[in-house]
Design an enzyme around this catalytic site. Sequence first.
Site, PDB file in Angstrom:
ATOM      1  N   ARG A  42      51.068  -7.389  16.726  1.00 50.22           N
ATOM      2  CA  ARG A  42      52.449  -6.958  16.999  1.00 50.22           C
ATOM      3  C   ARG A  42      53.400  -8.091  17.397  1.00 50.22           C
ATOM      4  NH1 ARG A  42      52.930  -1.312  20.232  1.00 50.22           N
ATOM      5  NH2 ARG A  42      52.158  -2.515  21.987  1.00 50.22           N
ATOM      6  N   ASP A  43      52.947  -9.345  17.480  1.00 51.00           N
ATOM      7  CA  ASP A  43      53.869 -10.426  17.868  1.00 51.00           C
ATOM      8  C   ASP A  43      53.484 -11.730  17.171  1.00 51.00           C
ATOM      9  OD1 ASP A  43      56.053 -11.520  19.124  1.00 51.00           O
ATOM     10  OD2 ASP A  43      55.031 -11.921  21.020  1.00 51.00           O
ATOM     11  N   ILE A  44      53.261 -11.678  15.854  1.00 48.62           N
ATOM     12  CA  ILE A  44      52.948 -12.890  15.082  1.00 48.62           C
ATOM     13  C   ILE A  44      54.242 -13.702  14.914  1.00 48.62           C
ATOM     14  CG2 ILE A  44      52.244 -13.747  12.830  1.00 48.62           C
ATOM     15  CD1 ILE A  44      49.944 -12.778  14.498  1.00 48.62           C
TER      16      ILE A  44
END
Length: 501
Positions: A42-44
């Site tokens: 969810r936070d690449i």
Amino acid sequence: DGHTLRNEIDTKGFLPVDEAVSVATEVLKGLGHAHANGVVHRDIKPDNIQILSTGEIKITDFGIARLTFQPNLTMDGQVFGTPSYMSPEQVVGKEIDARSDLFSVGVLLYEMISGQKPFTGDSVVAITYNIMNTEPAVLNQVNHSMWQVIARALDKSPALRYSSAQEMIDALDQASRQSLVLEPAMPPPGQTIYGQPGVYPVPPPVLSPYGQPYSGGQAPAPVPPPIVYPYNPYQQGAGGSTAPHTPSYQGYPQTPIYYPPPPRQPLIRPETRNFIGKLLLFLLVMGTLVGVVILFASAVGQAWSKKQDNAADQAVVQQIASEIDTQDPTPDKIQKIETLVPQLKSPDNRAMWQHKLAVLHEQNGQDMMSKGDLADAEAEFDESLRDDSQNYNYMSDLAALYEKFAQAQPRLEDRITAYDKSIDYWSQAAQAADSLESSKHDSFMEEEGVVYYNEAYEYYMHGDADKADAAARKGMDAVPNQNSPVYQKLVDLDNRIIRGG
């Protein structure tokens, strides 16, 4: 040790294409392992990609990652992540899966190659608006095949992106090995395709029997001579006779022409024909009156029988209604109601509660589908469709089920079989909704186009260009709106298939 990918981009401005693809591939390998274990990052973003001194790539900061096999602890509408790298479904706070991480990898790859983010803005609102509504500028640094990989990863619809990290890795590897195919050059002016100077040969004109060319260079179609009757076959003969004679031409007798005899007299006289017509009309009127009386008596009898059946069904109907209102699990409700519905005497009551039973089967199927029990979900949706065969909702449930089932199959043949079943049920749902809800019809046809896209892409990735082209064209025929994103994606894919790129 080492440094982040953000430091690398800020220092160099951008990365060579092969180096950027290598980094993206390593990130996808890590994500593939995480997704296989039910973890969505969810936070690449570049700040969370660490480049070690040995050149190895590591994914860091799983602080807001989510386990897909556990209930969502956040409320609907809550948003987590870095705006510039979030997928459209992540922006609006919808349920997300592994395809959201693949969208972020697409943003990451775009930024590594160009040195700029694909979706920019002066504020968070402007950035998220561009993510939801605008398409990124095409990269001139990569060939067409590589750009198609990036564009698919950045698709607004999760259904049109890659279904897994490994699928995107394979696409990047294939695009990296693509070579540019040059189109054959046109011949220079004044030279034929055989390399000889001059102009293309012109066919000789078609000449008439008199040696003159016909107008337009083509001989006209032959026109048959007119038919001329030089005599009257029934002209007055000697002695007032009207019998036909044998004509002659310049004194030579011609072949006699046969003329049919006058028509025969009718077998039934007009008076007899009128009598038979009046008799048939009388019988028709009397038969109609008798039929009306029989229908009226039948209607009265059916109404009386229906009233008696409804009265006899009251106790069973109340028992079924009380079972539906209980807090028992849905399977228990279904089992009890299935034993009560056959006891109903009225066909109308039986049909009504059969439809309600179909709704319970659908609810049970949705629960099983959410748990990943696709086989039992299929059985429940089949029961719903058996109880209410004209309900397009149950057809669409089966279509979505087979589409999801296809994505879980390891063999190409099994995936294609499941895609074909999904296409068939989307088509049935669209036909059932055509006369009821036009918007539903168009929506189902759009979903059918999505499945055709996935099937065409499967064939294309396995080198079967003919089947891929056929599936893409069927998808374009299915989608009702040629301005929709699904239609445009099908056109783009078909162009790639035709060009072989």
